[in-house]
Design a protein around this motif. Sequence first.
Motif, PDB file in Angstrom:
ATOM      1  N   ASP A   1       0.847  -1.189   0.000  1.00  0.00           N
ATOM      2  CA  ASP A   1       0.000   0.000   0.000  1.00  0.00           C
ATOM      3  C   ASP A   1       0.881   1.237   0.000  1.00  0.00           C
ATOM      4  OD1 ASP A   1      -1.955   1.831   0.133  1.00  0.00           O
ATOM      5  OD2 ASP A   1      -2.767   1.224   2.067  1.00  0.00           O
ATOM      6  N   SER A   2       1.216   1.715  -1.198  1.00  0.00           N
ATOM      7  CA  SER A   2       2.025   2.921  -1.304  1.00  0.00           C
ATOM      8  C   SER A   2       1.167   4.179  -1.449  1.00  0.00           C
ATOM      9  CB  SER A   2       2.963   2.821  -2.511  1.00  0.00           C
ATOM     10  OG  SER A   2       2.219   2.637  -3.705  1.00  0.00           O
ATOM     11  N   SER A   3      -0.172   4.008  -1.538  1.00  0.00           N
ATOM     12  CA  SER A   3      -1.034   5.186  -1.670  1.00  0.00           C
ATOM     13  C   SER A   3      -1.038   6.037  -0.413  1.00  0.00           C
ATOM     14  CB  SER A   3      -2.462   4.737  -1.993  1.00  0.00           C
ATOM     15  OG  SER A   3      -2.975   3.943  -0.933  1.00  0.00           O
TER      16      SER A   3
ATOM     17  N   ALA B   1       8.035   4.167   2.383  1.00  0.00           N
ATOM     18  CA  ALA B   1       7.201   3.226   1.632  1.00  0.00           C
ATOM     19  C   ALA B   1       7.812   1.834   1.771  1.00  0.00           C
ATOM     20  CB  ALA B   1       7.104   3.623   0.163  1.00  0.00           C
TER      21      ALA B   1
ATOM     22  N   ASP C   1       9.411  10.548   4.745  1.00  0.00           N
ATOM     23  CA  ASP C   1       8.315   9.644   4.406  1.00  0.00           C
ATOM     24  C   ASP C   1       8.908   8.275   4.104  1.00  0.00           C
ATOM     25  OD1 ASP C   1       5.816   8.732   3.988  1.00  0.00           O
ATOM     26  OD2 ASP C   1       5.351  10.024   2.283  1.00  0.00           O
TER      27      ASP C   1
ATOM     28  N   ASP D   1       7.742   1.883  -7.104  1.00  0.00           N
ATOM     29  CA  ASP D   1       7.134   1.554  -8.389  1.00  0.00           C
ATOM     30  C   ASP D   1       7.415   0.120  -8.803  1.00  0.00           C
ATOM     31  OD1 ASP D   1       6.128   4.063  -8.534  1.00  0.00           O
ATOM     32  OD2 ASP D   1       7.142   4.642 -10.389  1.00  0.00           O
TER      33      ASP D   1
ATOM     34  N   SER E   1       6.933   6.377  -3.083  1.00  0.00           N
ATOM     35  CA  SER E   1       6.275   5.092  -3.351  1.00  0.00           C
ATOM     36  C   SER E   1       7.279   4.194  -4.061  1.00  0.00           C
ATOM     37  CB  SER E   1       5.018   5.271  -4.210  1.00  0.00           C
ATOM     38  OG  SER E   1       5.363   5.821  -5.475  1.00  0.00           O
TER      39      SER E   1
ATOM     40  N   HIS F   1       1.538   6.919   1.117  1.00  0.00           N
ATOM     41  CA  HIS F   1       2.789   7.653   1.183  1.00  0.00           C
ATOM     42  C   HIS F   1       2.822   8.659   0.036  1.00  0.00           C
ATOM     43  CE1 HIS F   1       3.961   4.551   4.033  1.00  0.00           C
ATOM     44  NE2 HIS F   1       3.600   3.665   3.138  1.00  0.00           N
TER      45      HIS F   1
END
Length: 244
Positions: A93-95, A188, A186, A103, A101, A97
């Motif tokens: 769940d990178s949404s 991820a 942040d 990829d 994120s 962050h």
Amino acid sequence: MTRFRYLRVAALMIAVVGALDPSFTTAGRHAAVVSLASGPADTALLAQVANALSPRFTVLRSPWNGAAATVVVGAPPLEVLARVSGFVAGVADSSLHAGISIDRLEAPRRAPVASAVAVRVAARTGTKGGARISIALTANGVAVDHAESTVAAGDSVAHATLTFVPTAAGAAQLSIVASTGGSRPDTAVAETLVDVDERQWRVLFFDRRPSWMSTFVRRVLEEDPRFTVTSRVVTSRNVSTDAG
């Protein structure tokens, strides 16, 4: 005679009905079965993945060895991962962050014990150029590699290749943690699995004459548990020495 006539008429009617109502065989394609593996904290993400896959696949929300593939959702516990086999893909769940994120996370499905396994990562940031990203790799909860990568000018994606060397056979749970620094850091996370086995490669050394160089290389491989080495050296005409 009248009774036999009725029987013939009935038999003829049965034959006519059979001709008018033949049986047909149909063939169709069934959707492949995809199972999901997740933890109790990933319920929302599990539902998103299931909804995304359901139009094309038959989705099971728990691991199943008979599935064509298994998708590891979020960070399931080890007892859930132990039930996972076959082709495995990871979804994180990178949404959540907004600043960073992951990829892409590429790792081999299988790897032998004591071999260097390359893990390729692409991490995206919300800024273009100049951002510095710290990428850490853990295997079964143990930190094994770390890299610092800087986003190129005009781009927003940083690339890194990390490695780990498995020491035992079994499922190795790989976790990538990408983080940014600055005043608003942040993070991820993405995970995947590598099936580590103890397979060996067979190597044959064939020398038409004794060679110190060949002997040196052969002895190096003989000390490596990943190889099973045999050799044949022709010492003179019609005479050879075998080993292994």
